[in-house]
Design a protein around this motif. Structure first.
Motif, PDB file in Angstrom:
ATOM      1  N   GLU A 162      43.348  38.255  46.258  1.00 45.59           N
ATOM      2  CA  GLU A 162      43.780  36.848  46.225  1.00 45.59           C
ATOM      3  C   GLU A 162      43.141  36.081  47.377  1.00 45.59           C
ATOM      4  O   GLU A 162      42.721  34.935  47.217  1.00 45.59           O
ATOM      5  CB  GLU A 162      45.314  36.730  46.311  1.00 45.59           C
ATOM      6  CG  GLU A 162      46.060  37.227  45.095  1.00 45.59           C
ATOM      7  CD  GLU A 162      46.333  38.730  45.164  1.00 45.59           C
ATOM      8  OE1 GLU A 162      46.139  39.363  46.232  1.00 45.59           O
ATOM      9  OE2 GLU A 162      46.711  39.275  44.127  1.00 45.59           O
ATOM     10  N   ILE A 211      39.514  35.410  46.598  1.00 43.97           N
ATOM     11  CA  ILE A 211      39.387  34.316  45.625  1.00 43.97           C
ATOM     12  C   ILE A 211      39.501  32.977  46.328  1.00 43.97           C
ATOM     13  O   ILE A 211      38.699  32.070  46.100  1.00 43.97           O
ATOM     14  CB  ILE A 211      40.444  34.457  44.498  1.00 43.97           C
ATOM     15  CG1 ILE A 211      40.129  35.693  43.637  1.00 43.97           C
ATOM     16  CG2 ILE A 211      40.482  33.198  43.632  1.00 43.97           C
ATOM     17  CD1 ILE A 211      41.204  36.035  42.626  1.00 43.97           C
ATOM     18  N   LYS A 212      40.478  32.836  47.227  1.00 43.23           N
ATOM     19  CA  LYS A 212      40.675  31.576  47.965  1.00 43.23           C
ATOM     20  C   LYS A 212      39.451  31.253  48.815  1.00 43.23           C
ATOM     21  O   LYS A 212      39.007  30.110  48.872  1.00 43.23           O
ATOM     22  CB  LYS A 212      41.923  31.653  48.835  1.00 43.23           C
ATOM     23  CG  LYS A 212      43.210  31.597  48.041  1.00 43.23           C
ATOM     24  CD  LYS A 212      44.414  31.671  48.949  1.00 43.23           C
ATOM     25  CE  LYS A 212      45.697  31.719  48.139  1.00 43.23           C
ATOM     26  NZ  LYS A 212      46.880  31.867  48.991  1.00 43.23           N
ATOM     27  N   GLN A 249      36.596  30.121  46.600  1.00 43.83           N
ATOM     28  CA  GLN A 249      36.847  28.760  46.114  1.00 43.83           C
ATOM     29  C   GLN A 249      36.547  27.751  47.209  1.00 43.83           C
ATOM     30  O   GLN A 249      35.959  26.692  46.953  1.00 43.83           O
ATOM     31  CB  GLN A 249      38.295  28.613  45.637  1.00 43.83           C
ATOM     32  CG  GLN A 249      38.557  29.284  44.317  1.00 43.83           C
ATOM     33  CD  GLN A 249      40.031  29.249  43.922  1.00 43.83           C
ATOM     34  OE1 GLN A 249      40.917  29.152  44.775  1.00 43.83           O
ATOM     35  NE2 GLN A 249      40.286  29.369  42.629  1.00 43.83           N
ATOM     36  N   VAL A 301      34.203  33.687  42.318  1.00 44.28           N
ATOM     37  CA  VAL A 301      35.586  33.461  41.886  1.00 44.28           C
ATOM     38  C   VAL A 301      35.811  34.069  40.514  1.00 44.28           C
ATOM     39  O   VAL A 301      36.797  34.783  40.275  1.00 44.28           O
ATOM     40  CB  VAL A 301      35.926  31.947  41.874  1.00 44.28           C
ATOM     41  CG1 VAL A 301      37.282  31.704  41.230  1.00 44.28           C
ATOM     42  CG2 VAL A 301      35.877  31.375  43.272  1.00 44.28           C
ATOM     43  N   ILE A 302      34.889  33.811  39.600  1.00 41.77           N
ATOM     44  CA  ILE A 302      35.013  34.349  38.240  1.00 41.77           C
ATOM     45  C   ILE A 302      34.998  35.867  38.267  1.00 41.77           C
ATOM     46  O   ILE A 302      35.835  36.530  37.637  1.00 41.77           O
ATOM     47  CB  ILE A 302      33.893  33.801  37.318  1.00 41.77           C
ATOM     48  CG1 ILE A 302      34.096  32.314  37.080  1.00 41.77           C
ATOM     49  CG2 ILE A 302      33.865  34.560  35.993  1.00 41.77           C
ATOM     50  CD1 ILE A 302      32.938  31.634  36.385  1.00 41.77           C
ATOM     51  N   LEU A 313      35.783  37.876  40.727  1.00 39.00           N
ATOM     52  CA  LEU A 313      37.010  38.374  41.356  1.00 39.00           C
ATOM     53  C   LEU A 313      38.210  38.265  40.422  1.00 39.00           C
ATOM     54  O   LEU A 313      39.037  39.177  40.344  1.00 39.00           O
ATOM     55  CB  LEU A 313      37.284  37.622  42.659  1.00 39.00           C
ATOM     56  CG  LEU A 313      36.375  37.986  43.834  1.00 39.00           C
ATOM     57  CD1 LEU A 313      36.552  36.997  44.971  1.00 39.00           C
ATOM     58  CD2 LEU A 313      36.647  39.401  44.310  1.00 39.00           C
ATOM     59  N   LYS A 314      38.306  37.156  39.717  1.00 35.54           N
ATOM     60  CA  LYS A 314      39.430  36.987  38.787  1.00 35.54           C
ATOM     61  C   LYS A 314      39.347  37.987  37.636  1.00 35.54           C
ATOM     62  O   LYS A 314      40.369  38.502  37.187  1.00 35.54           O
ATOM     63  CB  LYS A 314      39.475  35.556  38.256  1.00 35.54           C
ATOM     64  CG  LYS A 314      40.012  34.586  39.288  1.00 35.54           C
ATOM     65  CD  LYS A 314      40.243  33.225  38.686  1.00 35.54           C
ATOM     66  CE  LYS A 314      40.891  32.320  39.733  1.00 35.54           C
ATOM     67  NZ  LYS A 314      41.285  31.032  39.182  1.00 35.54           N
ATOM     68  N   GLN A 315      38.149  38.262  37.183  1.00 37.81           N
ATOM     69  CA  GLN A 315      38.002  39.245  36.122  1.00 37.81           C
ATOM     70  C   GLN A 315      38.374  40.638  36.633  1.00 37.81           C
ATOM     71  O   GLN A 315      39.015  41.404  35.923  1.00 37.81           O
ATOM     72  CB  GLN A 315      36.566  39.240  35.585  1.00 37.81           C
ATOM     73  CG  GLN A 315      36.265  38.014  34.755  1.00 37.81           C
ATOM     74  CD  GLN A 315      34.797  37.945  34.347  1.00 37.81           C
ATOM     75  OE1 GLN A 315      33.960  38.616  34.901  1.00 37.81           O
ATOM     76  NE2 GLN A 315      34.527  37.085  33.374  1.00 37.81           N
ATOM     77  N   GLN A 351      40.450  41.215  39.044  1.00 35.66           N
ATOM     78  CA  GLN A 351      41.897  41.175  39.228  1.00 35.66           C
ATOM     79  C   GLN A 351      42.603  41.381  37.877  1.00 35.66           C
ATOM     80  O   GLN A 351      43.568  42.125  37.772  1.00 35.66           O
ATOM     81  CB  GLN A 351      42.305  39.837  39.846  1.00 35.66           C
ATOM     82  CG  GLN A 351      43.787  39.702  40.119  1.00 35.66           C
ATOM     83  CD  GLN A 351      44.130  38.330  40.671  1.00 35.66           C
ATOM     84  OE1 GLN A 351      43.471  37.335  40.339  1.00 35.66           O
ATOM     85  NE2 GLN A 351      45.167  38.268  41.485  1.00 35.66           N
ATOM     86  N   HIS A 352      42.076  40.707  36.884  1.00 35.70           N
ATOM     87  CA  HIS A 352      42.660  40.822  35.534  1.00 35.70           C
ATOM     88  C   HIS A 352      42.509  42.245  34.998  1.00 35.70           C
ATOM     89  O   HIS A 352      43.411  42.770  34.344  1.00 35.70           O
ATOM     90  CB  HIS A 352      41.974  39.818  34.591  1.00 35.70           C
ATOM     91  CG  HIS A 352      42.486  39.866  33.198  1.00 35.70           C
ATOM     92  ND1 HIS A 352      43.739  39.446  32.848  1.00 35.70           N
ATOM     93  CD2 HIS A 352      41.912  40.317  32.056  1.00 35.70           C
ATOM     94  CE1 HIS A 352      43.925  39.622  31.552  1.00 35.70           C
ATOM     95  NE2 HIS A 352      42.821  40.149  31.051  1.00 35.70           N
ATOM     96  N   ASN A 388      45.109  44.598  36.561  1.00 32.41           N
ATOM     97  CA  ASN A 388      46.518  44.334  36.227  1.00 32.41           C
ATOM     98  C   ASN A 388      46.842  44.823  34.891  1.00 32.41           C
ATOM     99  O   ASN A 388      46.779  45.247  34.024  1.00 32.41           O
ATOM    100  CB  ASN A 388      46.842  42.839  36.285  1.00 32.41           C
ATOM    101  CG  ASN A 388      46.849  42.351  37.719  1.00 32.41           C
ATOM    102  OD1 ASN A 388      47.002  43.140  38.640  1.00 32.41           O
ATOM    103  ND2 ASN A 388      46.688  41.065  37.890  1.00 32.41           N
TER     104      ASN A 388
END
Length: 182
Positions: free
Chosen positions: A156, A159-160, A163, A171-172, A174-176, A178-179, A182
């Motif tokens: 997290e 990601i911040k 950004q 960001v993309i 990292l979010k992928q 992270q997803h 999870n």
């Protein structure tokens, strides 16, 4: 006198029967000269009627064939339209598969996307997975690999930071990641 009328009537009714019999006999034997004048006329009339009937039959058969060919052309046209729609659907499916695989595996390189777009839709996911596994983790603008050994901060936080730098590729990715965890 009544007897004469009866005789004449009976002669008139038997004469056509005799002529038809003679015409049939002449037709069977092939000798029309054996017919009388009335027989020859009847034979000629029969031949003309048969010729006309054959011509009508031929015209009907030609019309039916023309209709059949018109329907066949319509069927061929329908088959061509179906094939074109199938091709368009396959192209859309392949494009969707490329985008889905790119999002799932974090592929943003244009060359990799071009490579994936040339593959059949059923092979895209597998190749995208291999591409993602073969590439080193993408480095952010700071030079640190995203999610690599140097990334000690929680995801997290990473990601911040990405950004804040405006590094949306990171960001993309990292979010992928992270997803996926999870």
């Amino acid at each position: 006198m009544p007897e004469e009328n009866t005789t004449e009537t009976s002669t008139e009714t038997t004469a056509p029967a005799t002529t038809e019999t003679a015409a049939a006999t002449a037709t069977e034997t092939g000798k029309p000269e054996e017919l009388g004048e009335g027989g020859k006329k009847a034979l000629d009339a029969e031949r003309a009627a048969r010729k006309e009937a054959e011509k009508k039959l031929s015209d009907i058969e030609k019309a039916q064939e023309k209709d059949r060919l018109a329907k066949l052309e319509g069927t061929q046209r329908a088959e061509a339209e179906r094939d074109a729609e199938k091709t368009r659907a396959e192209a859309a499916e392949a494009k969707a598969a490329v985008y889905e695989a790119a999002m799932e595996h974090g592929i943003t390189d244009k060359k990799d996307l071009a490579l994936l777009s040339k593959l059949p839709a059923d092979q895209v996911a597998e190749v995208a997975k291999r591409l993602a596994e073969a590439k080193p983790a993408a480095a952010g603008k700071s030079g640190n690999p995203v999610g690599g050994a140097a990334a000690s901060a929680p995801i997290e936080q990473q990601i911040k930071e990405a950004q804040a730098r405006g590094d949306f590729t990171t960001v993309i990715a990292l979010k992928q990641r992270q997803h996926a965890t999870n």
